[in-house]
Write an enzyme that holds these catalytic residues in place. Structure first.
Site, mmCIF file in Angstrom:
data_model
loop_
_atom_site.group_PDB
_atom_site.id
_atom_site.type_symbol
_atom_site.label_atom_id
_atom_site.label_comp_id
_atom_site.label_asym_id
_atom_site.label_seq_id
_atom_site.Cartn_x
_atom_site.Cartn_y
_atom_site.Cartn_z
ATOM 1 N N SER A 71 -4.472 22.133 -11.797
ATOM 2 C CA SER A 71 -4.472 21.362 -10.644
ATOM 3 C C SER A 71 -4.792 20.445 -10.462
ATOM 4 O O SER A 71 -4.868 19.051 -11.195
ATOM 5 C CB SER A 71 -4.574 22.226 -9.030
ATOM 6 O OG SER A 71 -3.633 22.244 -8.375
ATOM 7 N N HIS A 77 1.987 28.442 -11.603
ATOM 8 C CA HIS A 77 0.837 27.857 -11.278
ATOM 9 C C HIS A 77 -0.715 28.265 -11.361
ATOM 10 O O HIS A 77 -1.639 27.398 -12.127
ATOM 11 C CB HIS A 77 0.809 27.509 -9.467
ATOM 12 C CG HIS A 77 -0.200 26.042 -9.719
ATOM 13 N ND1 HIS A 77 0.168 24.959 -10.356
ATOM 14 C CD2 HIS A 77 -1.022 25.382 -8.599
ATOM 15 C CE1 HIS A 77 -1.163 23.706 -10.083
ATOM 16 N NE2 HIS A 77 -1.829 24.493 -9.001
ATOM 17 N N ASP A 87 5.624 26.738 -13.106
ATOM 18 C CA ASP A 87 5.464 26.287 -11.809
ATOM 19 C C ASP A 87 6.493 26.125 -11.054
ATOM 20 O O ASP A 87 6.383 24.755 -10.511
ATOM 21 C CB ASP A 87 4.332 25.586 -12.737
ATOM 22 C CG ASP A 87 3.252 24.595 -11.596
ATOM 23 O OD1 ASP A 87 2.997 25.490 -10.493
ATOM 24 O OD2 ASP A 87 2.606 24.093 -11.985
#
Length: 726
Positions: free
Chosen positions: A596, A703, A671
């Site tokens: 991320s 995600h 995602d």
């Protein structure tokens, strides 16, 4: 005689060899971590303090199903089963009592939607009779919540707000205009859920006569389209996602009176380009409080509103040259006697606790110092005490304190080196402490308010014994200074058989986003044990908290404002250069990986730091902040219309021509948070720049990139890449 002597010697040697063999510790394998769950730890789940302070309830499971049990605080013994899922035939996963604990709401067949949102089947349980009342004939609904007066349940269905009268099971529909991708009543939209950490957007008044709720009009918010795979023709999934600089939902607050059926709109001012992320009843059903933030989130306003007329008055205002971080300062507590409220703020440079009168005027700052209050645990109005967790001992630790509301008499209640989380009883006489540190898995203990331990609820003895069977390296904390003199915290994980005369490759693990921390004195999860596996394979694992991370004050955290990526990556490069000076580090083999924000950092670091880093793995990375959502991105970067350079100067896409090392790019196609579009555009830019790289996409994974065999596949993939490229 000689034969006897020889046999005796042989036996001694055999026993010695056996003893030595028994002392040989196992290596941590990928199977241990991701398939056998050897290192998973136990916790005590679903703890709710009961109103008399003498008991708490807890959710546990056995072979017959889930149970809510009643535990005596003084003895730690289970005294009754309050809800028996096996007997009811309901496999519930959560529960909540009404205020007088005569009823409970249980949820089963819960279906996750996004990070915090879900829907499920709800039953109301009569604690005395054990009778179960199914809501909406078993149709899945969202956020079912019992009213304080015990006879109603409010919920959201198909974007509309409802309530049901439990006495006759009659359903009342409060709103009529809910529609997918247009209007939401009583539930948060995607971006509020993700970035303001909220999902339910309604609250019962203290007397149960009114419902306050937030309405989201997302008609003008651009849609994001994700394709879902696995069918003959892939399907489109479209949802509203406001990217930086784009239109947000128009939000408004409404109050519905159940007695007369009227709904009033709260006056939140003329500016429509705002956020309304919090509503609170002040303890009085005639007065609602709410928070308003401007679009750039550098001004926070607290208002009171008349619940009959909707008229509002400003009570408190806080401004910042950078941003007011609501999530980090989400500790507003209205005092039960109606005399005012307690809140936290970074306004003096560190997050501290402030006491305000009912009119909003400051009475006093309760805590002070060059450290931060990370969590406001409880306020004891009768004893005039406040309980909190802070970083006073170290930014790497979280300890538990009590202080008078007058700011005097501070005392540490739980001060072992490590990290505490505290759940305090409603009468403030007891608390349950969750404690870990880098060498100690979760220990859950029951305490009197004075700090005296009553009972150990969970010590993870099985996990401790398992860990002792393995060659586990010790996490060592260190500090170093960057070229400008800034001191940064880090940890290094060495193999158990570490030899200082050898040269080791290094893998740095980074997150690095605003207010985050990876360097803390706390027990890790499966990711940490994957790092242990890599350490045993001959790698040094290092993590460094760069400028912009948390627990070190506002100046340190807000340093990266309007320029995300610049200072953070500089600090990771500085960390790698510091490591290269150590005699046991192979400076030609330093890699970096992250997920991320960490994937953003690792990919940018490999490009900008091409002379330092050899290899990087970027999992689900943001590759341009132009693709990320309004609330998070604009809080730190303003809008792209105002600060285009802040968006583009430190995008990995901007720096693809600098790539020299080995890059692996990983993303899930499903995602909803950091869109697969980020990976696609970075890959396209790398191709145009004639740069070779490796990539892996995970179909339909979100995600977190998990489900079925996914986690095993992902970490096996990354392990192989590290061994080949580092």
């Amino acid at each position: 005689m000689n034969q006897i002597r020889f046999a005796a010697i042989a036996m001694i040697l055999l026993l010695s060899a056996g003893d030595a063999f028994s002392q040989i510790k196992k290596h941590v394998t990928l199977e241990d971590v991701f398939k056998s769950d050897v290192f998973s730890q136990k916790a005590v789940y679903g703890i709710n303090w009961m109103r008399d302070g003498k008991y708490y309830s807890s959710l546990r499971r056995d072979v017959t199903g889930p149970k809510v049990v009643k535990v005596n605080v003084a003895t730690g013994d289970e005294e009754a089963v309050l809800i028996d899922g096996g007997a009811l035939g309901i496999n519930f996963s959560s529960y909540a009592f009404n205020p007088d604990e005569t009823k409970a709401l249980i949820a089963s067949e819960v279906e996750s939607i996004y990070r915090r949102s879900s829907k499920g089947i709800f039953h109301v349980i009569d604690i005395q009779t054990s009778q179960a009342q199914k809501l909406m004939d078993g149709e899945k609904i969202m956020y079912a919540t019992l009213s304080p007066d015990n006879d109603k349940v409010a919920f959201v269905k198909d974007n509309d707000l409802y309530y049901v009268n439990l006495s006759d099971n009659q359903v009342k529909r409060i709103t009529q205009d809910g529609e997918w991708n247009k209007i939401i009543n009583g539930a948060a939209d995607w971006v509020y859920e993700e970035e303001f950490s909220m999902s339910r957007a309604f609250e019962w008044s203290p007397d149960g006569s009114k419902l306050a709720f937030i309405r989201f009009d997302e008609s003008e918010v651009p849609e994001f389209n994700m394709q879902t795979w696995g069918k003959l023709y892939p399907e489109d999934y479209k949802f509203k996602y406001p990217k930086a600089g784009e239109k947000n939902a128009l939000v408004s607050i409404h109050i519905h009176d159940l007695n007369n059926g009227n709904t009033v709109k709260v006056d939140a001012g003329d500016d429509e380009d705002i956020y309304l992320p919090r509503i609170y009843w002040t303890g009085n059903s005639d007065k609602l409080a709410y928070i308003r933030l401007n679009r750039l989130q550098n001004q926070l306003d607290l208002f009171y509103s008349n619940s009959t007329s909707g008229e509002s008055q400003l009570v408190l205002q806080e401004k910042s040259d950078t941003y007011v971080d609501l999530n980090y300062n989400d500790d507003l507590r209205f005092l039960e006697d109606g005399s005012g409220f307690i809140r936290t703020s970074e306004q003096d440079g560190f997050k501290h606790v402030y006491h305000h009168g009912n009119d909003g005027k400051l009475i006093r700052q309760i805590t002070k110092g060059n450290w931060e209050v990370t969590n406001l645990v409880a306020v004891d109005e009768k004893a005039k005490k406040l309980y909190y967790i802070s970083t006073e001992k170290s930014p790497l630790e979280r300890n538990f304190y009590v202080i008078g509301l007058d700011g005097k008499g501070k005392k540490i209640l739980a001060g072992n080196n490590g990290t505490y989380r505290i759940n305090m009883s409603k009468d403030k006489k007891y608390y349950i402490a969750d404690f870990t540190n880098a060498e100690t898995p979760l220990k859950v203990t029951l305490h009197e308010a004075s700090g005296k331990e009553v009972k150990v609820l969970e010590d993870n003895q099985v996990l401790r014994e398992n860990v002792n069977k393995y060659a586990i390296g010790k996490k060592e904390f260190f500090q170093f200074e960057t070229v400008d003199g800034t001191s940064l915290n880090g940890y290094i994980l060495k193999p158990e058989n570490f030899e200082e005369s050898k040269k080791y490759p290094v893998l740095m693990y980074v997150y690095g986003g605003p207010g985050s921390q990876t360097v803390t004195n706390s027990w890790g999860g499966s990711r940490d044990f994957w790092h242990q596996h890599l350490a045993q394979e001959g790698y040094l694992i290092v993590s460094v908290d760069n400028r912009g991370t948390g627990a070190r004050g506002k100046d340190f955290k807000h340093m990266t404002y309007a320029n995300l990526g610049k200072y953070e990556v500089e600090d990771q490069i500085a960390g790698a250069k510091y490591l290269a000076t150590l005699p046991y580090v192979d400076s030609s083999r330093i890699g970096i990986w992250g997920w991320s924000y960490g994937g953003y950092m690792s990919s940018l670091g490999l490009m900008v730091g091409s002379d330092v880093f050899k290899t990087a793995i970027a999992v689900a990375p943001v590759t341009t902040w132009r693709y990320y959502d309004t609330i998070y991105t604009e809080r730190y970067l303003q809008t792209p219309q105002v600060n285009a350079a802040g968006y583009d100067d430190n995008s990995p896409i901007t720096h693809v021509n600098k790539l020299k090392g080995n890059l692996m790019l990983i993303h899930g196609t499903g995602d909803d948070n950091v869109h697969f579009q980020n990976a696609v555009d970075l890959a396209d830019a790398l191709i145009k720049a004639d740069k070779q790289f490796e990539t892996m996409f995970y179909p339909n994974r979100n995600h977190g990139i998990y489900g079925g065999n996914t986690t095993w596949h992902l970490y096996s993939l990354m392990t192989d890449f590290i061994k080949r490229k580092l």
